[in-house]
Design an enzyme around this catalytic site. Structure first.
Site, PDB file in Angstrom:
ATOM      1  N   ASP A 154      92.826 103.502  44.962  1.00 55.93           N
ATOM      2  CA  ASP A 154      93.419 102.404  44.185  1.00 55.93           C
ATOM      3  C   ASP A 154      94.881 102.776  43.906  1.00 55.93           C
ATOM      4  OD1 ASP A 154      91.798 100.012  42.360  1.00 55.93           O
ATOM      5  OD2 ASP A 154      93.949 100.355  41.979  1.00 55.93           O
TER       6      ASP A 154
ATOM      7  N   ASP B 135      99.022 102.904  47.809  1.00 58.79           N
ATOM      8  CA  ASP B 135      99.137 101.484  48.137  1.00 58.79           C
ATOM      9  C   ASP B 135      98.301 101.281  49.401  1.00 58.79           C
ATOM     10  OD1 ASP B 135      99.846  99.000  49.170  1.00 58.79           O
ATOM     11  OD2 ASP B 135     101.848  99.116  48.288  1.00 58.79           O
TER      12      ASP B 135
ATOM     13  N   ASN C 283      87.788  96.549  49.842  1.00 54.34           N
ATOM     14  CA  ASN C 283      87.715  95.657  48.687  1.00 54.34           C
ATOM     15  C   ASN C 283      89.059  95.327  48.030  1.00 54.34           C
ATOM     16  OD1 ASN C 283      86.398  94.473  46.156  1.00 54.34           O
ATOM     17  ND2 ASN C 283      87.457  96.272  45.331  1.00 54.34           N
TER      18      ASN C 283
ATOM     19  N   TYR D 108      96.379  83.267  50.070  1.00 52.74           N
ATOM     20  CA  TYR D 108      95.124  83.977  49.775  1.00 52.74           C
ATOM     21  C   TYR D 108      94.018  83.566  50.758  1.00 52.74           C
ATOM     22  CZ  TYR D 108      91.193  85.816  47.088  1.00 52.74           C
ATOM     23  OH  TYR D 108      90.079  86.513  46.693  1.00 52.74           O
TER      24      TYR D 108
ATOM     25  N   LYS E  79      92.162  85.904  53.594  1.00 52.22           N
ATOM     26  CA  LYS E  79      90.727  86.190  53.521  1.00 52.22           C
ATOM     27  C   LYS E  79      89.979  85.682  54.756  1.00 52.22           C
ATOM     28  CE  LYS E  79      90.550  88.478  49.708  1.00 52.22           C
ATOM     29  NZ  LYS E  79      90.050  89.851  49.690  1.00 52.22           N
TER      30      LYS E  79
HETATM   31  N1  LIG Z   1      87.365  87.836  41.223  1.00 54.14           N
HETATM   32  C1  LIG Z   1      87.146  86.821  42.041  1.00 54.14           C
HETATM   33  O1  LIG Z   1      86.941  85.672  41.609  1.00 54.14           O
HETATM   34  C2  LIG Z   1      87.100  87.073  43.523  1.00 54.14           C
HETATM   35  C3  LIG Z   1      86.582  86.065  44.354  1.00 54.14           C
HETATM   36  C4  LIG Z   1      86.547  86.256  45.723  1.00 54.14           C
HETATM   37  C5  LIG Z   1      87.012  87.435  46.274  1.00 54.14           C
HETATM   38  N2  LIG Z   1      87.517  88.397  45.453  1.00 54.14           N
HETATM   39  C6  LIG Z   1      88.040  89.623  46.086  1.00 54.14           C
HETATM   40  O2  LIG Z   1      87.404  90.759  45.544  1.00 54.14           O
HETATM   41  C7  LIG Z   1      88.244  91.889  45.709  1.00 54.14           C
HETATM   42  C8  LIG Z   1      88.292  92.658  44.398  1.00 54.14           C
HETATM   43  O3  LIG Z   1      88.929  91.837  43.439  1.00 54.14           O
HETATM   44  P1  LIG Z   1      88.552  91.843  41.884  1.00 54.14           P
HETATM   45  O4  LIG Z   1      88.214  90.463  41.528  1.00 54.14           O
HETATM   46  O5  LIG Z   1      87.620  92.945  41.594  1.00 54.14           O
HETATM   47  O6  LIG Z   1      90.014  92.118  41.284  1.00 54.14           O
HETATM   48  P2  LIG Z   1      90.604  93.258  40.331  1.00 54.14           P
HETATM   49  O7  LIG Z   1      92.020  92.880  40.118  1.00 54.14           O
HETATM   50  O8  LIG Z   1      89.717  93.462  39.170  1.00 54.14           O
HETATM   51  O9  LIG Z   1      90.517  94.560  41.258  1.00 54.14           O
HETATM   52  C9  LIG Z   1      91.345  94.733  42.381  1.00 54.14           C
HETATM   53  C10 LIG Z   1      91.673  96.206  42.513  1.00 54.14           C
HETATM   54  O10 LIG Z   1      92.486  96.367  43.689  1.00 54.14           O
HETATM   55  C11 LIG Z   1      93.575  97.208  43.374  1.00 54.14           C
HETATM   56  N3  LIG Z   1      94.722  96.884  44.223  1.00 54.14           N
HETATM   57  C12 LIG Z   1      95.404  95.715  44.264  1.00 54.14           C
HETATM   58  N4  LIG Z   1      96.422  95.824  45.114  1.00 54.14           N
HETATM   59  C13 LIG Z   1      96.396  97.080  45.619  1.00 54.14           C
HETATM   60  C14 LIG Z   1      97.211  97.796  46.544  1.00 54.14           C
HETATM   61  N5  LIG Z   1      98.297  97.244  47.109  1.00 54.14           N
HETATM   62  N6  LIG Z   1      96.893  99.076  46.829  1.00 54.14           N
HETATM   63  C15 LIG Z   1      95.811  99.663  46.245  1.00 54.14           C
HETATM   64  N7  LIG Z   1      95.020  99.047  45.353  1.00 54.14           N
HETATM   65  C16 LIG Z   1      95.307  97.762  45.047  1.00 54.14           C
HETATM   66  C17 LIG Z   1      93.899  96.910  41.910  1.00 54.14           C
HETATM   67  O11 LIG Z   1      94.637  97.972  41.306  1.00 54.14           O
HETATM   68  C18 LIG Z   1      92.506  96.723  41.322  1.00 54.14           C
HETATM   69  O12 LIG Z   1      91.980  97.943  40.848  1.00 54.14           O
HETATM   70  C19 LIG Z   1      89.596  91.356  46.172  1.00 54.14           C
HETATM   71  O13 LIG Z   1      89.739  91.548  47.554  1.00 54.14           O
HETATM   72  C20 LIG Z   1      89.510  89.867  45.838  1.00 54.14           C
HETATM   73  O14 LIG Z   1      90.326  89.084  46.663  1.00 54.14           O
HETATM   74  C21 LIG Z   1      87.566  88.252  44.105  1.00 54.14           C
END
Ligand SMILES: NC(=O)c1ccc[n+]([C@@H]2O[C@H](COP(=O)([O-])OP(=O)(O)OC[C@H]3O[C@@H](n4cnc5c(N)ncnc54)[C@H](O)[C@@H]3O)[C@@H](O)[C@H]2O)c1
Length: 261
Positions: free
Chosen positions: A40, A66, A93, A156, A160
């Protein structure tokens, strides 16, 4: 070749510090992971989950990086090979969101989303395909936005959809070695990704709490009327990685309360 690799075995999870990734780390630890490689960019959040896993005596490698930094992946691959020779499971993820109509989206914002969600998914999956042992498994966290168009999610949704296709290609490429690659497509999930968006912060102010704002959003377009909890998605990711899904590869598991219908 073994029919199924050890599950969860040595697992790599990106975006491990928050939301779905964090819940997945806990789930894979509960399921007996031999070791966890947690990635992360959030140093504080990564330290917190690292301390939690250390307290449970799970062997760990923490990588503050990153996700879109190719050089960091080279170093990580070497470190994993040296310590465990390879991986058994991978969760692609880490991701960010965006909002705004295409006509108003700056190229810089488009590139920022593509860099994290697509370049980052590619680099993670590339390392995963190099490191996975025969019969290992990977899950790519895509989104219902990959298959359903809505105004304001151009970058987005495109990122995806591309990540989903990447998972399908990887599934075909890995099949000869018994490696399975699947994607999970969540709809709304109650995680901090939402609070990064101004419109959602406005909704919290309007509705009085984060939960009320999530419920209001779900009432608009999710037939089941609620957003998922991150633990639910973690359970579905674990299922796809596990021997229970040994005949599943290249699938898109939609978990969206009916949003995409
Ligand atoms: N929450 C939703 O409604 C939802 C719906 C569909 C898909 N998703 C997908 O699920 C995945 C997880 O998202 P979440 O909802 O848990 O969000 P979140 O923001 O809680 O977690 C995302 C994590 O990714 C890390 N991150 C972001 N950019 C980064 C980078 N450049 N390098 C390293 N780490 C990075 C962040 O620090 C964070 O810890 C994502 O791919 C998101 O697109 C989420």
């Amino acid at each position: 070749m073994p029919e199924v690799a050890s599950y969860p075995g040595v697992a790599l999870i990106t975006g491990a510090a928050s939301g779905i990734g964090l819940a997945t780390v806990r789930k894979l630890a509960d399921d007996g992971a031999t070791a966890l490689v947690l990635s992360d960019r959030d140093e504080v959040g990564l330290g917190a989950i690292g301390a939690e896993m250390e307290a449970r005596d799970v062997p760990l490698m923490l990588c503050r990086q990153d996700i879109a930094d190719e050089a960091a992946w080279d170093g990580l691959e070497m470190g994993i090979k040296h310590r465990w020779k390879g991986l058994d499971t991978v969760v692609v993820n880490a991701g960010i969101s965006d909002s705004g109509p295409i006509a108003e989206l700056s190229f810089a914002d488009w590139r920022r989303v593509m860099s994290v969600n697509l370049d980052g998914a590619f680099l993670t999956l590339r390392s995963g395909m190099r490191l996975l042992r025969d019969s290992g498994a990977a899950v790519v966290v895509s989104s219902a936005s990959a298959i359903k168009a809505e105004p304001g999610v151009g970058a987005y949704g495109a990122s995806k959809a591309a990540a989903l296709q990447l998972a399908k290609v990887a599934a075909k490429e890995g099949a000869a070695r018994g490696i399975r690659v699947n994607a999970v497509l969540p709809g709304g999930v109650q995680t901090p990704i939402w609070t990064q968006m101004a419109f959602f912060r406005d909704m919290i102010a309007e509705h009085g709490s984060e939960q009320a704002a999530f419920d209001a959003l779900a009432a608009v377009a999710t037939p089941l009327g609620h957003y998922a909890r991150p633990e639910e998605i973690a359970g579905q990711i674990a299922f796809l990685l596990s021997p229970a899904a040994r005949s599943m590869t290249g699938t898109a598991l939609v978990v969206d309360g009916g949003y995409s219908l």
